[in-house]
Design an enzyme around this catalytic site. Structure first.
Site, PDB file in Angstrom:
ATOM      1  N   ASN B 248      41.406  -1.844  39.702  1.00 37.90           N
ATOM      2  CA  ASN B 248      40.311  -1.149  38.140  1.00 37.90           C
ATOM      3  C   ASN B 248      39.332  -0.293  37.750  1.00 37.90           C
ATOM      4  O   ASN B 248      38.693  -0.059  36.718  1.00 37.90           O
ATOM      5  CB  ASN B 248      39.912  -2.883  37.903  1.00 37.90           C
ATOM      6  N   ILE B 274      47.259 -13.452  33.422  1.00 36.77           N
ATOM      7  CA  ILE B 274      48.222 -14.756  32.755  1.00 36.77           C
ATOM      8  C   ILE B 274      49.617 -13.874  32.693  1.00 36.77           C
ATOM      9  O   ILE B 274      50.268 -14.394  32.885  1.00 36.77           O
ATOM     10  CB  ILE B 274      47.363 -14.030  31.373  1.00 36.77           C
ATOM     11  N   CYS B 336      36.076 -12.818  35.547  1.00 33.15           N
ATOM     12  CA  CYS B 336      37.313 -11.863  36.145  1.00 33.15           C
ATOM     13  C   CYS B 336      37.395 -10.752  35.385  1.00 33.15           C
ATOM     14  O   CYS B 336      37.084  -9.587  35.551  1.00 33.15           O
ATOM     15  CB  CYS B 336      38.569 -13.229  35.450  1.00 33.15           C
ATOM     16  N   ASP B 338      38.810  -9.746  31.609  1.00 34.77           N
ATOM     17  CA  ASP B 338      37.875 -10.179  29.944  1.00 34.77           C
ATOM     18  C   ASP B 338      36.986 -11.233  29.850  1.00 34.77           C
ATOM     19  O   ASP B 338      36.652 -11.036  29.281  1.00 34.77           O
ATOM     20  CB  ASP B 338      38.973  -9.713  28.585  1.00 34.77           C
ATOM     21  N   ASP B 341      39.935 -15.554  30.367  1.00 32.62           N
ATOM     22  CA  ASP B 341      40.441 -17.180  30.882  1.00 32.62           C
ATOM     23  C   ASP B 341      40.416 -17.209  31.985  1.00 32.62           C
ATOM     24  O   ASP B 341      40.684 -19.285  31.909  1.00 32.62           O
ATOM     25  CB  ASP B 341      42.282 -16.363  31.540  1.00 32.62           C
TER      26      ASP B 341
END
Lengths: 500, 562
Positions: B248, B274, B336, B338, B341
């Site tokens: 990232n 996810i 995490c 965003d 989740d």
């Protein structure tokens, strides 16, 4: 022989005991002829009393003067003792090794054990074959008790009294015995009162390669069929294995000679394959790495649940033949002392509500395992930590108990006993102060004079104070046949038996 | 309705999912604007909500008709055979359209009418009051306060209006931090542990790239650790695998550099994203749908799906979080990518372990994330979207329905006596993680246990209550009788009151019947099972051949009823 000769160091102070789920305890270690005892000499602390016969394997290692003995028990527990002093440690280890591998059965603890409880009912007489037969005789007159094996001459692994078709005389039974493996001629295992169908069990027929036959054998099993009815023979071996058995003098019933019977082959594993499965399973359970993938692949590789599924499926099939097809069945594998008994006894759990009560289950163990000649002494000599690859050690009885547990989980209210009852039976089959599981069959037990010289497990269990520990509070008598699911998603690992 | 061409098809077959022989039920299939309905010849109804449909497949035409396989989001799989291909095609096309409603307004939740009046509807929505919940936790207090920074959704669209932040964090600090966080999701309070004075906070990943830093963000984190009077250092848990987080950075995002933030202890947890989870679940369901599944295929499938590994990873993270709070009294910041989740999973599971309130039905509702579409709670992706949809006026809340029906969901073994902060410490050794059969096979009843312990215990509890009442009645009768002169009457009355006609014994007789013939569907007691359902033998076809001397099967005659 004196036990004192084997005990080089009877006592060591400042020994530290480590075991799962308990804090470490420091105390005095004592060795007696049958026990390893650790006492902290303080009140209210749990002490260790371990039967030498419960020890499956030991390891020792040294760090400086501190020795460590790791004791692996037949009930899967792993215990660690830290012993100060190399000499003491070596002495203790070699004493334990010698005491846990005594050759003579008569030196075992049950011959020395003096009960501290009042015997209300002598367990040796709790389940007499005559009494069991009376349960059937009100419903049918087609069967009789035979004393043909009174001296254990016809079949060494059968009890003196067996139930056979009324129309077959003892002379015919003697002939049939020569045609069946180990002399195990077909006998009654279960009578289904609802429709009069029966489960019989035996050893394999000795047809050999030239297709030998025995008229009396055919007559005997046909005598159990009603006019115009057909029966099923469930062979617990694959067709392939059964065919190979002919080369060694064994074999299976040929259609031509048994036209009223249809043969079904189901493959249940035996002997060392099951033993290796247990070794792998316990190894997987003891793996502390917390790695999920590794656990699942080890569990799968152990094949334990596959064996459970095979055994349960065969038992369900047998029950289905009896209850739904209205057909009698004969069950055998090779000897008729292992997979055969797993299937006959589990089928009864499914079909017969009485066998789901404490008393009825004890009667089932007595009838279908002890009297039926399951060789407990051989099968339970070693457990999951043994290194010797003896052919006759095998967790056949444990697999049966596990299958009962699977059914119990699916019908949690239909059993009078709970999981602890099954675990208790497992532990006593491998190491016990009682004589019940000693010997390989009734003949051996008779020679050992177990009834006179040892106490029966049932004398101890069937007292109200013990029974209360084994009673299922959710029990509601359920008179129905119970059909368990055998799908992989419905079977579970019985952790409480393997994780201590 | 424009999507529906055929509303009714007759002579449709519903196949048994696991059966190797082609066992089936014949009946009529109806298509409505909201549901697919199958009624078999025994008048048993199978309802499928269009919005529950995950996948529709039309398989190759067979001699008996055209197979239509529907996979639902609630793990139900139904396999129809429609006699005429044309009908099958129509239904297939309709379902494709109906199951992919693009607009929220077309969802069933907007047309569902449970006959509640407006005030009942309003009360339903008010059941869950977040301010009330923070008050229960002990917030606001001297260290934490309500911030109005996001009142108009100006800082972060996906956050609610009301947010709790450290009292010493000024608005410019918050605004500055939010600019340094993905989607503006700056660190806010998720759970406050009153007893340890430690907090669980949540946010999204920082826009740190390879070297960027933000003083306001650093200040905000410092403010969080200062808001904890017991322990000065705080944990920052990045719930992603380290590799993902590092990747990232190339996109200008990333994770906190320990050198730039004072008093933080940074930790990766390694929960997959996810996409990995979704394909893991798909693999799991695929394996479990296999006909004639063997034990070893089941376990190798379970392993290769990775599902239990993911479950364990989430659990391990939650336990780490709970321990940081209870053992070290340290605050924890969780993120995490965003932060909606994995962060939600870890924060909610962590607070469930910490606070016994969340183990009650009401408490669990408050932060639960199950999806349902009949009600509005799980529609929309954030508070702002829900307001725009006017959910409170147009749909109904799920919670009052669950509360009304809560008997079905109560655990009879629950004891409410434990103090508020009893921490659960689940053992995470691998063999404790089990495949949840009753979830993933909730519609495959033949795989379930045949008797429900909960059912029995609930009945027992009720019976005990009745017995206690009887004791009281009898005691009061004894008192009355004592005042009467003759002993004879006393005995007679007592005998009479324990006569088999008494309500107590009647209850116990009924009780027995109930356990054998349970009516409570929700408790998942199997009502019927027979050997044919369980496929013990591949010899089944041999059994059913009508040969002389072989009695044919009598399925259904002696069906199991327990």
């Amino acid at each position: 022989m004196e036990f004192a000769e084997l005990i080089k160091t009877p006592r060591v102070d400042n020994v530290v005991l480590h075991r799962p789920f308990y804090p470490a305890v420091e105390g005095t270690l004592c060795l007696t002829g049958h026990h390893l005892i650790l006492s902290s000499r303080q009140d209210n602390t749990e002490e260790l009393w371990l039967l030498h016969s419960n020890i499956d394997a030991i390891d020792k290692r040294f760090v400086g003067p501190l020795g460590t003995i790791i004791i692996k028990c037949k009930d899967f527990r792993i215990i660690q003792l830290d012993i100060p002093g190399m000499e003491e440690c070596l002495n203790i280890a070699s004493s334990i090794e010698a005491l846990s591998t005594l050759d003579s059965i008569t030196l075992m603890y049950p011959f020395f054990y003096r009960p501290m409880f009042e015997v209300i009912e002598d367990g040796w007489h709790s389940f007499l074959p005559e009494q069991e037969f009376e349960l059937y005789s009100s419903a049918t007159s087609e069967w009789r008790l035979s004393y043909v094996n009174k001296e254990f001459a016809v079949c060494p692994s059968y009890p003196p009294i067996v139930i056979v078709p009324k129309s077959i005389d003892d002379e015919a039974l003697r002939k049939v015995a020569t045609f069946r493996h180990g002399g195990r001629f077909p006998v009654l295992s279960y009578y289904h009162k609802k429709n009069g169908m029966v489960i019989m069990r035996s050893g394999q027929p000795l047809t050999g390669t030239n297709g030998r036959r025995c008229k009396e054998d055919e007559k005997l099993i046909n005598a159990t069929l009603r006019a115009g009815k057909r029966g099923y023979i469930i062979d617990t071996r694959s067709l392939n294995v059964a065919q190979q058995a002919r080369a060694k003098g064994g074999g299976f019933e040929q259609e031509a000679h048994y036209p009223q019977w249809r043969r079904i082959h189901k493959s249940i594993e035996r002997y060392h394959i099951l033993q290796e499965s247990l070794i792998k399973l316990v190894e997987a359970c003891n793996d502390q790495t917390h790695n999920m993938d590794r656990w699942l692949s080890k569990l799968e590789a152990s094949n334990w649940l596959t064996h459970i599924k095979e055994i349960l499926t065969t038992a369900c099939l047998a029950a289905q033949c009896i209850d739904r097809e209205g057909a009698s069945i004969l069950i055998h594998g090779t000897e008729g002392t292992d997979s055969t008994l797993q299937v006959t006894s589990l089928a009864q759990i499914i079909l017969e509500p009485r066998s789901r009560t404490i008393r009825g289950f004890e009667a089932l163990i007595e009838r279908e395992w002890l009297q039926a000649g399951h060789p407990f002494q051989q099968r339970c000599a070693q457990s999951a930590y043994c290194n010797s690859k003896q052919k006759w050690e095998s967790p056949v009885f444990l697999l049966f108990l596990d299958c009962v547990w699977q059914i119990l989980r699916q019908f949690p209210c239909s059993f009078e006993f709970n999981e602890n009852f099954l675990i208790m039976l497992f532990e006593h089959a491998y190491a016990s102060q009682f004589g019940t599981f000693l010997g390989n069959n009734e003949s051996e037990r008779c020679k050992l004079k177990l009834q006179q010289k040892t106490m029966s497990l049932w004398s101890w269990v069937n007292r109200p104070s013990e029974l209360s520990k084994f009673t299922n509070p959710l029990f509601e008598a359920n008179n129905l046949v119970i059909w368990p699911s055998v799908a992989p998603q419905s079977l579970q690992l019985w952790e409480d038996s393997t994780n201590k | 309705m424009e999507h529906i061409r055929t509303t009714k098809v007759e002579q449709v077959k519903l196949l048994d999912r696991f059966s190797t022989s082609n066992k089936s039920l014949t009946g009529t299939l109806y298509l409505t604007a909201t549901h697919l309905l199958f009624i078999d010849s025994h008048q048993k109804e199978t309802w499928i909500l269009h919005h529950h449909i995950a996948l529709v497949e039309k398989l190759a035409l067979t001699t008996s008709g055209c197979p239509l396989v529907i996979q639902c989001k609630n793990f139900r799989i139904v396999h129809f055979i429609v006699p005429r291909e044309r009908d099958c095609h129509d239904i297939y096309n309709s379902l494709l359209q109906l199951s992919k409603q693009a607009k929220y307004e077309d969802l069933y939740a907007f047309s569902y009418n449970p006959k509640q009046n407006d005030s009942e509807r309003l009360r339903g929505w008010q059941l869950i009051d977040l301010a009330e919940e923070y008050k229960r936790m002990g917030v606001p207090n001297s260290n934490w306060q309500l911030s109005d920074a996001n009142r108009e959704y100006k800082i972060c669209e996906t956050y609610p209006r009301e947010l709790y932040v450290p009292r010493i964090a000024s608005k410019p600090i918050i605004v500055g931090s939010s600019k340094f966080r993905s989607k503006g999701r700056f660190p806010v309070l998720s759970y406050y542990h009153e007893h340890k004075e430690a907090a669980i906070c949540r946010c999204s990943q920082p826009l740190s790239g390879f070297s960027a830093r933000c003083l306001e963000d650093e200040h905000l984190l410092q403010a969080i650790s200062k808001a904890n009077p017991v322990n000065r250092y705080m944990y920052v848990m990045d719930t992603r695998p380290k590799l993902n987080a590092m990747a990232n950075r190339a996109a200008g995002k990333g994770y906190e550099n320990e050198d730039n933030y004072s008093n933080i202890r940074f930790q990766f947890v390694g929960i997959e994203n996810i996409h990995v989870m979704r394909s893991s679940l798909q693999k799991l369901l695929e394996v479990n749908g296999t006909k004639g599944l063997s034990v070893s295929d089941f376990y190798s499938g379970l392993e290769s799906s990775g599902w239990l590994r993911h479950i364990k990873a989430v659990m391990d993270a939650a336990i780490f979080l709970a321990k940081a709070i209870t053992v070290e009294s340290a605050s924890v910041l969780v993120h995490c990518s965003d932060g909606w989740d994995r962060t939600s999973q870890v924060c909610s599971l962590g607070s469930l372990l910490l606070d016994s309130y969340y183990r009650t039905i009401k408490g669990f509702m408050i932060h639960e994330h199950i999806h349902s579409c009949q009600f509005g709670n799980f529609l929309g992706n954030c508070q702002k979207e829900r307001e725009e949809l006017k959910l409170k006026e147009k749909t109904y809340s799920l919670w009052p329905f669950l509360l009304d029906d809560q008997k079905k969901y109560l655990n009879p073994l629950y004891t409410s006596k434990s103090p508020k902060f009893t921490v659960l410490e689940p053992n995470t050794v691998s063999f404790n993680f089990k495949f949840w059969r009753n979830m993933y096979h909730q519609f495959d009843r033949t795989l379930h246990p045949r008797q429900s312990v909960f059912n029995i215990i609930t009945n027992m509890n009720e019976q005990n209550k009745q017995l206690e009442k009887d004791i009281k009645d009898l005691e009061s009768k004894i008192k009355q009788c004592k005042n009467k002169p003759t002993d004879g009457i006393l005995t007679k009355e007592l005998i009479h009151s324990v006569h088999p006609e008494s309500p107590t014994l009647k209850t116990s007789l009924c009780f027995k019947e109930q356990t054998l013939l349970p009516v409570n569907h929700a408790l998942r007691t199997i009502e019927g099972s027979n050997p044919a359902d369980n496929r013990y033998s591949e010899y089944a076809e041999e059994f059913s051949k009508s040969e002389p001397g072989v009695v044919s099967l009598e399925y259904g005659v002696a069906r199991m009823t327990c």
